[in-house]
Design an enzyme around this catalytic site. Structure first.
Site, PDB file in Angstrom:
ATOM      1  CB  THR A   1       6.697   6.399  -5.041  1.00  0.00           C
ATOM      2  OG1 THR A   1       7.453   5.389  -5.700  1.00  0.00           O
ATOM      3  CG2 THR A   1       5.578   6.879  -5.953  1.00  0.00           C
TER       4      THR A   1
ATOM      5  CG  HIS B   1       7.874   0.404   5.320  1.00  0.00           C
ATOM      6  ND1 HIS B   1       7.166   1.543   5.608  1.00  0.00           N
ATOM      7  CD2 HIS B   1       7.917   0.345   3.958  1.00  0.00           C
ATOM      8  CE1 HIS B   1       6.808   2.150   4.491  1.00  0.00           C
ATOM      9  NE2 HIS B   1       7.247   1.435   3.472  1.00  0.00           N
TER      10      HIS B   1
ATOM     11  CB  THR C   1       2.575  -4.545   0.818  1.00  0.00           C
ATOM     12  OG1 THR C   1       1.747  -4.602  -0.356  1.00  0.00           O
ATOM     13  CG2 THR C   1       2.774  -5.949   1.367  1.00  0.00           C
TER      14      THR C   1
ATOM     15  CG  ASP D   1       6.271  -4.369   4.566  1.00  0.00           C
ATOM     16  OD1 ASP D   1       7.159  -4.941   5.235  1.00  0.00           O
ATOM     17  OD2 ASP D   1       6.530  -3.478   3.722  1.00  0.00           O
TER      18      ASP D   1
ATOM     19  CG  LEU E   1       2.095  -2.465  -5.979  1.00  0.00           C
ATOM     20  CD1 LEU E   1       3.199  -3.384  -6.472  1.00  0.00           C
ATOM     21  CD2 LEU E   1       2.592  -1.637  -4.807  1.00  0.00           C
TER      22      LEU E   1
ATOM     23  CD  GLU F   1       5.972   2.405   8.490  1.00  0.00           C
ATOM     24  OE1 GLU F   1       5.308   1.425   8.143  1.00  0.00           O
ATOM     25  OE2 GLU F   1       6.599   3.145   7.677  1.00  0.00           O
TER      26      GLU F   1
ATOM     27  NE  ARG G   1       3.153   5.288   2.149  1.00  0.00           N
ATOM     28  CZ  ARG G   1       4.002   4.625   1.374  1.00  0.00           C
ATOM     29  NH1 ARG G   1       4.045   3.298   1.435  1.00  0.00           N
ATOM     30  NH2 ARG G   1       4.801   5.263   0.543  1.00  0.00           N
TER      31      ARG G   1
ATOM     32  CB  ALA H   1       6.885  -4.725   0.847  1.00  0.00           C
ATOM     33  CD1 TRP H   2      10.454  -0.503   1.490  1.00  0.00           C
ATOM     34  CD2 TRP H   2      12.047   0.237   0.122  1.00  0.00           C
ATOM     35  NE1 TRP H   2      11.469  -0.002   2.271  1.00  0.00           N
ATOM     36  CE2 TRP H   2      12.462   0.454   1.453  1.00  0.00           C
ATOM     37  CE3 TRP H   2      12.899   0.629  -0.921  1.00  0.00           C
ATOM     38  CZ2 TRP H   2      13.683   1.033   1.782  1.00  0.00           C
ATOM     39  CZ3 TRP H   2      14.115   1.218  -0.602  1.00  0.00           C
ATOM     40  CH2 TRP H   2      14.488   1.417   0.743  1.00  0.00           C
TER      41      TRP H   2
END
Length: 315
Positions: free
Chosen positions: A72, A282, A230, A256, A156, A261, A232, A284-285
């Site tokens: 996204t 990271h 969850t 998360d 979300l 990163e 940034r 969660a997605w």
């Protein structure tokens, strides 16, 4: 048409055949900066999740017409340079909502029921040594009737709110930090933190939200509160969060995302050893279904572009 996927490893080995309907697909698991030029020189379409692309790269790809961001957020693309070069850019929004919602409540549920502690006790033989049928060493609490504060009330945040309500929580939507007005149905940011039992973050990282959860704002939370991030990493001051957890100023946190990163060894949350923090990399997605929706979205974007459409066009 030549389609080049620069970081296919971020798609977890998913089926990329929908992209092959539009031409030849060349995939690379990972791409570092010095490899970009040779890999994109004949590309008409680039698919990139996190590989950084800028003006220098666009000059090295004279046939490039479209960049499909496999996410996204588009902060890895120099959008101004792409516009100048006449290169279209698309993203995919909403594909990961069910996955992120599930992950949010997985973190929260584990923390509120102390699943991770009880599972460790079982591995260590504590249940086998119990004088009664169960173990009750760690507190178990319910989401029901808790004040569930949501920071970031887009699609979300709204999806998380729906699940929180299904659990019986009292949902509070926090107003934007430092806002001069409080919209109907919302509560001022700092006031919401003061009454929160649970805080779940779903806002974007912007100059206004960077480190908005810092030593001062974390201190507003009740000591029994749980923080879930969850969104940034840069939204939360990681050193301040680690200290708040260590000092028991905050009951627990599920995280998360980190400010840098992949995680760096000196990150305060990586170094933190307390069992009131659950840290995931990271993910969660990243449900299988989410990634399948992402690839389908990329294919739709390419199809739309080729037919003169504007589906998910950023520029």
């Amino acid at each position: 048409m030549n389609i080049v996927v620069l970081d296919a490893a971020t798609l977890a080995g998913a089926d990329l055949s929908p992209l092959a309907n539009f031409g030849t697909v060349t995939t690379y698991e990972h791409t570092v900066d010095e490899q970009i030029a040779s890999r994109i020189q004949d590309a008409n379409v680039i698919v990139s999740n996190k590989v950084q692309l800028n003006e220098r790269h666009f000059a090295q790809a004279p046939q490039l017409k479209l960049i499909c961001v496999a996410a996204t957020g588009t902060n890895n693309i120099d959008l101004a340079a792409a516009r100048t070069a006449g290169i279209a850019v698309t993203n995919v929004a909403g594909y990961s909502t069910p996955s992120v919602v599930q992950h949010t409540f997985t973190l929260l549920g584990n923390l509120m029921t102390n699943i991770h502690r009880y599972a460790e006790d079982c591995r260590n033989g504590a249940w086998q040594q119990s004088p009664m049928f169960c173990r009750l060493d760690h507190t178990i609490t319910e989401i029901a009737n808790k004040r569930f504060v949501i920071v970031g009330y887009g699609n979300l945040g709204q999806a998380v709110a729906n699940v929180a309500k299904a659990f019986g929580a009292h949902v509070i939507v926090a107003e934007r930090p430092n806002s001069k007005e409080v919209r109907r149905g919302r509560m001022a940011f700092e006031e919401a933190l003061k009454v929160a039992d649970i805080v779940s973050i779903h806002c974007p990282l912007t100059p206004q939200t960077e480190n908005v959860f810092n030593a001062d704002t974390l201190a507003l939370l009740p000591k029994h509160a749980i923080l879930i991030n969850t969104a940034r990493g840069g939204i939360v001051d990681e050193a301040a969060l680690a200290k708040a957890l260590s000092d028991k100023q905050l009951a627990a946190a599920g995280v998360d995302v980190l400010s840098t990163e992949p995680a760096q060894p000196d990150n305060p949350l990586i170094q933190y050893q307390g069992d009131n923090l659950l840290l995931t990399p990271h993910t969660a997605w990243a449900s299988k279904e989410s990634i399948d929706r992402l690839i389908a979205g990329i294919a739709d974007n390419i199809d739309s572009y080729l037919n003169g459409g504007q589906t998910n066009r950023v520029i």
